[in-house]
Design a protein around this motif. Structure first.
Motif, PDB file in Angstrom:
ATOM      1  N   MET A   1     100.334  99.475 -32.513  1.00  0.00           N
ATOM      2  CA  MET A   1     100.187  98.126 -32.008  1.00  0.00           C
ATOM      3  C   MET A   1     100.935  97.129 -32.906  1.00  0.00           C
ATOM      4  N   ASN A   2     100.795  97.305 -34.234  1.00  0.00           N
ATOM      5  CA  ASN A   2     101.483  96.413 -35.167  1.00  0.00           C
ATOM      6  C   ASN A   2     103.000  96.505 -35.015  1.00  0.00           C
ATOM      7  N   LYS A   3     103.500  97.723 -34.772  1.00  0.00           N
ATOM      8  CA  LYS A   3     104.947  97.900 -34.580  1.00  0.00           C
ATOM      9  C   LYS A   3     105.425  97.136 -33.350  1.00  0.00           C
ATOM     10  N   LEU A   4     104.634  97.155 -32.303  1.00  0.00           N
ATOM     11  CA  LEU A   4     104.987  96.454 -31.081  1.00  0.00           C
ATOM     12  C   LEU A   4     105.039  94.946 -31.309  1.00  0.00           C
ATOM     13  N   ILE A   6     105.455  93.361 -34.199  1.00  0.00           N
ATOM     14  CA  ILE A   6     106.588  93.067 -35.095  1.00  0.00           C
ATOM     15  C   ILE A   6     107.911  93.156 -34.334  1.00  0.00           C
ATOM     16  N   SER A   7     108.047  94.139 -33.466  1.00  0.00           N
ATOM     17  CA  SER A   7     109.272  94.279 -32.665  1.00  0.00           C
ATOM     18  C   SER A   7     109.484  93.080 -31.753  1.00  0.00           C
ATOM     19  N   ILE A   8     108.423  92.648 -31.098  1.00  0.00           N
ATOM     20  CA  ILE A   8     108.529  91.495 -30.188  1.00  0.00           C
ATOM     21  C   ILE A   8     108.870  90.232 -30.970  1.00  0.00           C
ATOM     22  N   LEU A   9     108.215  90.013 -32.088  1.00  0.00           N
ATOM     23  CA  LEU A   9     108.504  88.831 -32.907  1.00  0.00           C
ATOM     24  C   LEU A   9     109.944  88.860 -33.443  1.00  0.00           C
ATOM     25  N   SER A  10     110.395  90.031 -33.867  1.00  0.00           N
ATOM     26  CA  SER A  10     111.778  90.168 -34.354  1.00  0.00           C
ATOM     27  C   SER A  10     112.768  89.861 -33.242  1.00  0.00           C
ATOM     28  N   PHE A  11     112.493  90.375 -32.054  1.00  0.00           N
ATOM     29  CA  PHE A  11     113.357  90.132 -30.907  1.00  0.00           C
ATOM     30  C   PHE A  11     113.421  88.639 -30.569  1.00  0.00           C
ATOM     31  N   LEU A  12     112.278  87.989 -30.553  1.00  0.00           N
ATOM     32  CA  LEU A  12     112.243  86.558 -30.251  1.00  0.00           C
ATOM     33  C   LEU A  12     112.975  85.747 -31.324  1.00  0.00           C
ATOM     34  N   LEU A  13     112.829  86.143 -32.568  1.00  0.00           N
ATOM     35  CA  LEU A  13     113.527  85.467 -33.658  1.00  0.00           C
ATOM     36  C   LEU A  13     115.037  85.606 -33.509  1.00  0.00           C
TER      37      LEU A  13
END
Length: 125
Positions: A1-4, A6-13
């Motif tokens: 869940m944490n990876k998901l 972090i991935s979404i936040l990285s993508f948005l950034l």
């Protein structure tokens, strides 16, 4: 869940940092010019006395006599380049001869008070 998360936040950034404001994109498309101001030309130039001069970074140390000034500025390629024109320098920019150098080969461009750079002929028309 944490990876998901972090991935979404990285993508948005990444998306938010890489997007150029729409106003800038529209203005660039409308003007079809680059940030250097030379449009679609291969290099910044000056046309003087029926010759095309490439602008350099080389200082012109000993200017001699005034030759004229830029009277036409354009970043649009029209096929015919007017004499005393530039795609980089604005109307009113002064052109000078250089001591002991033939003006048909090199000229000086006034870039500031007592500051000059060389422009070297690349093509005679």
């Amino acid at each position: 869940m944490n990876k998901l998360i972090i991935s979404i936040l990285s993508f948005l950034l990444l998306i938010s940092c890489s997007n150029e404001p729409k106003e800038n994109k529209a203005a660039k498309e409308k003007n079809n010019t680059s940030s250097t101001g030379i449009g679609s030309f291969a290099f910044p130039y000056i046309k003087w006395n029926n010759s095309i001069y490439t602008i350099t970074d080389t200082p012109a140390e000993e200017v001699d006599k005034p030759l004229g000034e830029i009277t036409n500025y354009s970043t649009t390629e029209t096929g015919e380049t007017l004499d005393n024109s530039s795609n980089f320098y604005q109307v009113g920019t002064k052109l000078w001869s250089i001591n002991n150098i033939d003006s048909s080969q090199e000229i000086a461009v006034e870039t500031g008070q007592n500051q000059y750079i060389k422009a070297i002929v690349t093509k005679d028309e």
